[in-house]
Design a protein around this motif. Structure first.
Motif, PDB file in Angstrom:
ATOM      1  N   UNK A 264      71.261 -41.555  28.698  1.00 20.82           N
ATOM      2  CA  UNK A 264      70.248 -40.489  28.783  1.00 20.82           C
ATOM      3  C   UNK A 264      70.781 -39.192  28.167  1.00 20.82           C
ATOM      4  N   UNK A 265      72.057 -38.930  28.367  1.00 20.21           N
ATOM      5  CA  UNK A 265      72.663 -37.740  27.756  1.00 20.21           C
ATOM      6  C   UNK A 265      72.581 -37.849  26.241  1.00 20.21           C
ATOM      7  N   UNK A 266      72.913 -39.019  25.751  1.00 20.48           N
ATOM      8  CA  UNK A 266      72.882 -39.296  24.318  1.00 20.48           C
ATOM      9  C   UNK A 266      71.489 -39.033  23.733  1.00 20.48           C
ATOM     10  N   UNK A 267      70.455 -39.351  24.495  1.00 22.82           N
ATOM     11  CA  UNK A 267      69.084 -39.194  23.990  1.00 22.82           C
ATOM     12  C   UNK A 267      68.500 -37.815  24.317  1.00 22.82           C
ATOM     13  N   UNK A 268      69.364 -36.857  24.685  1.00 26.22           N
ATOM     14  CA  UNK A 268      68.939 -35.483  24.981  1.00 26.22           C
ATOM     15  C   UNK A 268      67.939 -35.389  26.126  1.00 26.22           C
ATOM     16  N   UNK A 269      68.098 -36.258  27.095  1.00 29.86           N
ATOM     17  CA  UNK A 269      67.239 -36.225  28.280  1.00 29.86           C
ATOM     18  C   UNK A 269      67.478 -34.948  29.093  1.00 29.86           C
ATOM     19  N   UNK A 270      68.730 -34.465  29.085  1.00 32.82           N
ATOM     20  CA  UNK A 270      69.081 -33.303  29.911  1.00 32.82           C
ATOM     21  C   UNK A 270      69.079 -32.020  29.078  1.00 32.82           C
ATOM     22  N   UNK A 271      68.616 -30.942  29.680  1.00 31.84           N
ATOM     23  CA  UNK A 271      68.681 -29.646  29.012  1.00 31.84           C
ATOM     24  C   UNK A 271      70.135 -29.193  28.930  1.00 31.84           C
ATOM     25  N   UNK A 272      70.517 -28.501  27.854  1.00 30.30           N
ATOM     26  CA  UNK A 272      71.875 -27.958  27.793  1.00 30.30           C
ATOM     27  C   UNK A 272      72.130 -27.069  29.009  1.00 30.30           C
ATOM     28  N   UNK A 273      73.332 -27.191  29.562  1.00 31.34           N
ATOM     29  CA  UNK A 273      73.665 -26.411  30.751  1.00 31.34           C
ATOM     30  C   UNK A 273      73.411 -27.170  32.053  1.00 31.34           C
ATOM     31  N   UNK A 274      72.780 -28.342  31.957  1.00 28.17           N
ATOM     32  CA  UNK A 274      72.432 -29.085  33.174  1.00 28.17           C
ATOM     33  C   UNK A 274      73.680 -29.594  33.895  1.00 28.17           C
ATOM     34  N   UNK A 275      73.585 -29.647  35.220  1.00 32.69           N
ATOM     35  CA  UNK A 275      74.638 -30.276  36.018  1.00 32.69           C
ATOM     36  C   UNK A 275      74.076 -31.536  36.661  1.00 32.69           C
ATOM     37  N   UNK A 276      74.890 -32.581  36.621  1.00 33.88           N
ATOM     38  CA  UNK A 276      74.433 -33.912  37.026  1.00 33.88           C
ATOM     39  C   UNK A 276      75.468 -34.505  37.967  1.00 33.88           C
ATOM     40  N   UNK A 277      75.012 -35.075  39.064  1.00 31.56           N
ATOM     41  CA  UNK A 277      75.922 -35.747  39.994  1.00 31.56           C
ATOM     42  C   UNK A 277      75.548 -37.222  40.100  1.00 31.56           C
ATOM     43  N   UNK A 278      76.544 -38.088  39.908  1.00 27.20           N
ATOM     44  CA  UNK A 278      76.332 -39.522  40.120  1.00 27.20           C
ATOM     45  C   UNK A 278      76.945 -39.909  41.461  1.00 27.20           C
ATOM     46  N   UNK A 279      76.233 -40.737  42.203  1.00 29.69           N
ATOM     47  CA  UNK A 279      76.787 -41.237  43.457  1.00 29.69           C
ATOM     48  C   UNK A 279      77.469 -42.581  43.165  1.00 29.69           C
ATOM     49  N   UNK A 280      78.784 -42.609  43.313  1.00 31.95           N
ATOM     50  CA  UNK A 280      79.498 -43.888  43.159  1.00 31.95           C
ATOM     51  C   UNK A 280      79.398 -44.621  44.485  1.00 31.95           C
ATOM     52  N   UNK A 281      78.518 -45.610  44.541  1.00 32.29           N
ATOM     53  CA  UNK A 281      78.201 -46.277  45.810  1.00 32.29           C
ATOM     54  C   UNK A 281      79.160 -47.417  46.152  1.00 32.29           C
ATOM     55  N   UNK A 282      80.272 -47.514  45.413  1.00 31.00           N
ATOM     56  CA  UNK A 282      81.288 -48.515  45.769  1.00 31.00           C
ATOM     57  C   UNK A 282      80.953 -49.896  45.202  1.00 31.00           C
ATOM     58  N   UNK A 283      81.350 -50.934  45.921  1.00 30.11           N
ATOM     59  CA  UNK A 283      80.972 -52.286  45.537  1.00 30.11           C
ATOM     60  C   UNK A 283      81.849 -52.921  44.479  1.00 30.11           C
ATOM     61  N   UNK A 284      83.112 -52.523  44.423  1.00 29.17           N
ATOM     62  CA  UNK A 284      83.947 -53.017  43.326  1.00 29.17           C
ATOM     63  C   UNK A 284      84.214 -54.526  43.395  1.00 29.17           C
ATOM     64  N   UNK A 285      83.996 -55.162  44.555  1.00 31.97           N
ATOM     65  CA  UNK A 285      84.196 -56.620  44.614  1.00 31.97           C
ATOM     66  C   UNK A 285      83.209 -57.362  43.704  1.00 31.97           C
ATOM     67  N   UNK A 286      82.154 -56.686  43.288  1.00 33.21           N
ATOM     68  CA  UNK A 286      81.208 -57.292  42.354  1.00 33.21           C
ATOM     69  C   UNK A 286      81.855 -57.715  41.046  1.00 33.21           C
ATOM     70  N   UNK A 287      82.986 -57.112  40.744  1.00 26.32           N
ATOM     71  CA  UNK A 287      83.721 -57.482  39.529  1.00 26.32           C
ATOM     72  C   UNK A 287      84.125 -58.951  39.566  1.00 26.32           C
ATOM     73  N   UNK A 288      84.483 -59.431  40.762  1.00 28.38           N
ATOM     74  CA  UNK A 288      84.955 -60.816  40.894  1.00 28.38           C
ATOM     75  C   UNK A 288      83.878 -61.835  40.514  1.00 28.38           C
ATOM     76  N   UNK A 289      82.630 -61.422  40.560  1.00 30.22           N
ATOM     77  CA  UNK A 289      81.551 -62.333  40.169  1.00 30.22           C
ATOM     78  C   UNK A 289      81.327 -62.390  38.675  1.00 30.22           C
ATOM     79  N   UNK A 290      82.014 -61.532  37.918  1.00 32.90           N
ATOM     80  CA  UNK A 290      81.791 -61.434  36.464  1.00 32.90           C
ATOM     81  C   UNK A 290      83.112 -61.380  35.709  1.00 32.90           C
ATOM     82  N   UNK A 291      84.084 -62.144  36.168  1.00 27.74           N
ATOM     83  CA  UNK A 291      85.411 -62.049  35.566  1.00 27.74           C
ATOM     84  C   UNK A 291      85.414 -62.421  34.089  1.00 27.74           C
ATOM     85  N   UNK A 292      84.728 -63.476  33.739  1.00 21.44           N
ATOM     86  CA  UNK A 292      84.720 -63.915  32.350  1.00 21.44           C
ATOM     87  C   UNK A 292      84.078 -62.860  31.452  1.00 21.44           C
ATOM     88  N   UNK A 293      82.951 -62.322  31.922  1.00 26.00           N
ATOM     89  CA  UNK A 293      82.238 -61.331  31.114  1.00 26.00           C
ATOM     90  C   UNK A 293      83.064 -60.053  30.933  1.00 26.00           C
TER      91      UNK A 293
END
Ligand SMILES: *Cc1c(COP(=O)(O)O)cnc(C)c1O
Length: 297
Positions: A264-293
């Motif tokens: 979205x940043x790449x496509x100029x979705x945000x106005x210059x000067x914008x502040x954005x917070x992402x919530x990292x909701x955890x769940x890293x064990x999900x990696x084990x389901x996609x090891x090959x990929x």
């Protein structure tokens, strides 16, 4: 186990793209709350667990797919609180990292056919209908108590952001965060990145859990083919992100969320000067389901 002392840090995500577009991007590290009761599952379990303990229940009974972060969180939180736990698992019997961890934390696993799994109240009633010590928690921890726990995240933030982004499966976390924004009268806009394929069906799921009507934004084009589906673009993005930040993303939820904000940043979705917070909701064990990929191929 005490789920009340919440204090996850906020850190900045540095990327040349963000300098170029003059936006500031931050990450709320809920993945650091606990290794197994991670992220939003910690927040969603806080009040159901407190209620179960207060009312003298001795077993948590809940539901999830074979890679469910919620099952793992419940198993660990129950064990840490002196409670027993049962997990009804969707589908045929399998072994994987998440279910093995659940069983190590003492969870009784009951595999159920997809048809049976649809009727959660029936499954619960058949097995625990006569057992007053069993406490029912909906699939994925969904429910008003779960949203209440998620809403509290807002009060912990060090500044007011223009945008807050979270990944959305059932949408309970998004609804809770929106309620937190509404309650504190922030001007922040909530964005939910839908990880399941589909139109904006999630809006109808989120709205009933809102305490007040609110204009959140749903992003429906970052599912990468559907729930738990990935492609090379996503796995390359995750590898690049982790190798430059030291933060793990899973390919089911947070990978899609972080990709969405970057794109979205790449496509100029945000106005210059914008502040954005992402919530990292955890769940890293999900990696084990996609090891090959996720491997370097
Ligand atoms: C469960 C989960 C979600 C989705 O939360 P909902 O409240 O169901 O929308 C998001 N991220 C991670 C890592 C999860 O485990």
């Amino acid at each position: 186990m005490n789920l009340s002392s919440l204090d996850s840090p906020v850190q900045q995500w540095h990327d040349p793209l963000f300098n170029e577009k003059r936006v500031r991007v931050f990450i709320k590290r809920d993945d650091m709350l606990h290794p197994f009761v991670s992220g939003n599952k910690w927040r969603k379990l806080k009040y159901p667990l407190a209620e179960a303990l207060e009312k003298g229940y001795s077993r948590l009974v809940t539901f999830g797919g074979p890679w469910s972060n919620h099952l793992l969180a419940t198993a660990c939180a129950a064990a840490g609180s002196g409670l027993k736990s049962t997990g009804f698992v969707r589908g045929e019997q399998v072994t994987n990292l998440v279910l093995t961890l659940c069983s190590i934390f003492g969870m009784e696993l009951i595999f159920t056919s997809r048809e049976q799994y649809r009727e959660k109240k029936v499954l619960f009633a058949d097995r625990y209908g006569n057992d007053p010590s069993a406490y029912f928690i909906g699939e994925g921890g969904a429910g008003p108590l779960a949203a209440k726990g998620c809403a509290e995240l807002i009060a912990e933030l060090p500044e007011e952001y223009d945008h807050i982004f979270c990944a959305a499966g059932t949408g309970t976390t998004a609804a809770g965060i929106q309620n937190g924004i509404t309650a504190t009268k922030l001007h922040t806009i909530l964005h939910a990145v839908q990880v399941l394929k589909g139109d904006d069906f999630l809006s109808d799921q989120i709205r009933p859990t809102l305490t007040h009507n609110a204009d959140f934004q749903l992003h429906t084009s970052y599912h990468f083919g559907g729930y738990a589906r990935t492609d090379k673009t996503l796995t390359r993005f995750i590898r690049r992100f982790s190798s430059t930040t030291g933060i793990l993303l899973d390919p089911v939820y947070t990978g899609k969320l972080f990709y969405a904000v970057h794109h979205l940043t790449h496509t100029d979705f945000f106005a210059p000067g914008a502040s954005i917070l992402l919530i990292h909701t955890g769940g890293s064990t999900g990696i084990a389901g996609k090891l090959a990929e996720l491997s370097d191929q």
